[in-house]
Design an enzyme around this catalytic site. Sequence first.
Site, PDB file in Angstrom:
ATOM      1  N   ALA A 103      -4.959  -3.797   1.269  1.00  0.00           N
ATOM      2  CA  ALA A 103      -4.952  -3.016   2.422  1.00  0.00           C
ATOM      3  C   ALA A 103      -3.739  -3.022   3.232  1.00  0.00           C
ATOM      4  CB  ALA A 103      -6.173  -3.440   3.277  1.00  0.00           C
ATOM      5  N   GLY A 120      -1.254  -0.610   3.667  1.00  0.00           N
ATOM      6  CA  GLY A 120      -1.131   0.596   4.266  1.00  0.00           C
ATOM      7  C   GLY A 120      -2.397   0.594   5.618  1.00  0.00           C
ATOM      8  N   LYS A 123      -6.101  -8.082   3.288  1.00  0.00           N
ATOM      9  CA  LYS A 123      -7.226  -8.408   3.046  1.00  0.00           C
ATOM     10  C   LYS A 123      -7.583  -8.715   1.612  1.00  0.00           C
ATOM     11  CE  LYS A 123      -8.991  -4.411   0.973  1.00  0.00           C
ATOM     12  NZ  LYS A 123      -8.943  -4.657  -0.414  1.00  0.00           N
ATOM     13  N   PRO A 128       2.724  -6.909  -0.062  1.00  0.00           N
ATOM     14  CA  PRO A 128       3.049  -6.069  -1.125  1.00  0.00           C
ATOM     15  C   PRO A 128       2.508  -4.646  -1.180  1.00  0.00           C
ATOM     16  CG  PRO A 128       1.878  -7.860  -1.818  1.00  0.00           C
ATOM     17  CD  PRO A 128       1.879  -8.145  -0.719  1.00  0.00           C
ATOM     18  N   VAL A 129       3.184  -3.551  -1.682  1.00  0.00           N
ATOM     19  CA  VAL A 129       2.688  -2.073  -1.397  1.00  0.00           C
ATOM     20  C   VAL A 129       1.748  -1.826  -2.692  1.00  0.00           C
ATOM     21  CG1 VAL A 129       3.668   0.182  -1.345  1.00  0.00           C
ATOM     22  CG2 VAL A 129       4.807  -1.590  -0.076  1.00  0.00           C
ATOM     23  N   ASP A 160     -10.812   1.228   4.661  1.00  0.00           N
ATOM     24  CA  ASP A 160     -10.642  -0.070   4.980  1.00  0.00           C
ATOM     25  C   ASP A 160     -10.000  -0.290   6.216  1.00  0.00           C
ATOM     26  OD1 ASP A 160     -11.550  -1.072   2.307  1.00  0.00           O
ATOM     27  OD2 ASP A 160      -9.406  -0.846   1.669  1.00  0.00           O
TER      28      ASP A 160
HETATM   29  O1  C5P Z   1     -10.912   5.964   2.209  1.00  0.00           O
HETATM   30  P1  C5P Z   1      -9.410   5.752   1.256  1.00  0.00           P
HETATM   31  O2  C5P Z   1      -8.630   6.780   1.726  1.00  0.00           O
HETATM   32  O3  C5P Z   1      -8.965   4.384   1.614  1.00  0.00           O
HETATM   33  O4  C5P Z   1      -9.914   5.873  -0.180  1.00  0.00           O
HETATM   34  C1  C5P Z   1      -9.015   5.899  -1.312  1.00  0.00           C
HETATM   35  C2  C5P Z   1      -9.664   6.395  -2.174  1.00  0.00           C
HETATM   36  O5  C5P Z   1     -10.535   5.515  -2.933  1.00  0.00           O
HETATM   37  C3  C5P Z   1     -10.612   7.850  -2.148  1.00  0.00           C
HETATM   38  O6  C5P Z   1      -9.788   8.974  -2.146  1.00  0.00           O
HETATM   39  C4  C5P Z   1     -11.646   7.567  -3.283  1.00  0.00           C
HETATM   40  O7  C5P Z   1     -10.839   8.021  -4.552  1.00  0.00           O
HETATM   41  C5  C5P Z   1     -11.872   5.874  -3.279  1.00  0.00           C
HETATM   42  N1  C5P Z   1     -12.869   5.507  -2.647  1.00  0.00           N
HETATM   43  C6  C5P Z   1     -14.266   5.788  -3.096  1.00  0.00           C
HETATM   44  N2  C5P Z   1     -15.245   5.554  -2.250  1.00  0.00           N
HETATM   45  C7  C5P Z   1     -14.973   4.770  -1.438  1.00  0.00           C
HETATM   46  C8  C5P Z   1     -13.572   4.308  -0.957  1.00  0.00           C
HETATM   47  C9  C5P Z   1     -12.603   4.766  -1.475  1.00  0.00           C
HETATM   48  O8  C5P Z   1     -14.387   6.801  -4.083  1.00  0.00           O
HETATM   49  N3  C5P Z   1     -16.296   4.133  -0.554  1.00  0.00           N
END
Ligand code: C5P
Length: 315
Positions: free
Chosen positions: A105, A107, A11, A99-100, A141
């Site tokens: 997104a 993962g 994405k 790509p990682v 995500d």
């Molecule tokens: O939800 P996910 O594990 O993908 O989020 C990764 C990091 O991104 C979270 O640990 C947080 O630091 C940040 N994040 C955030 N607010 C969001 C989504 C992500 O602060 N709405």
Amino acid sequence: MQSYSLFAPAKINLHLEIIGHRADGYHELVMIMQSVNLGDKIHLRANGTDNIRLYCQNPEVPLDNSNLAYKAVTLMQEKFPKAARNFGGVDITIEKNIPVSAGLAGGSTNGAGVLVGINLMWSLGLTQPELRDLASLLGSDVPFCISGGTSIATGRGEEIEPLSDLTDIWVILAKYSNLGVSTPWAYNAYRQQYEQFYVSDGKEVKSRTHQVHSGELVKAITNKDSKAIGRLLYNDLEKVVLPEYPAVSELITAFRNENVLGAMMSGSGPTVFALCTTEQEATSIAQKVQNSINDPNLNCWVAQMCPHGIITIED
Ligand code: C5P
């Protein structure tokens, strides 16, 4: 069936706006998310053991329980213990094309693919909204990655509302293989600099969300107005990532100088995307920018916006 293969698209964010704090420690966001047809292939097979085994040709991908694909199986085992006992362990093979640590997104879409695949393999009959609810337990995500296409994502990013599909826009994705940005770092850096502007009152959050719903970019998407879409791209995280990673900033400028529809960083970066009207134009601009920057670490891909998330494919 004992095995399934799935296509899991990457994405990009056409709009990423940080509104404020949430009680759960995350940020309140309004995003417009878009699937692109650069994606990973995921093969799932019941393996007749009690184990989850993960395989991937890319050494950057962890093969243990830190991988969202692995976590997705564990989650399904917890939620559906009877089916888990009947079907036993799973072999997951990820053909990695995305790509990682790129802000695409990669993962999350693997986690989403495994949820969709296990739902089919164990004949659970879960609907898309039910799968998205489970997906929200894996990451912000992941729910979008289940259904994909073009959507507004609010809350933590997990509340998804579809917009009309976009397909006739080509996307150059460009990333330095030696650069990776930590998403928690980017959000923390943003918090440190912009916390004084955060909105936390429920009414104000709703009003900011409504502004995006009824705003110019959504209109441009509904009208399939590629030029306006390119002009209206927005990402708050650029404010903290670009000063720290000048190479990313220079890459955006290099694309803008080629008269693309628009160019911006995706998510927390460091991938840059540029929008073009045709595949031919995208391919030639990608080549031109790669030649002018002339850095062996710079990789470019040409993809197309796509109207779906996880889909099943032939083996
Ligand atoms: O939800 P996910 O594990 O993908 O989020 C990764 C990091 O991104 C979270 O640990 C947080 O630091 C940040 N994040 C955030 N607010 C969001 C989504 C992500 O602060 N709405």
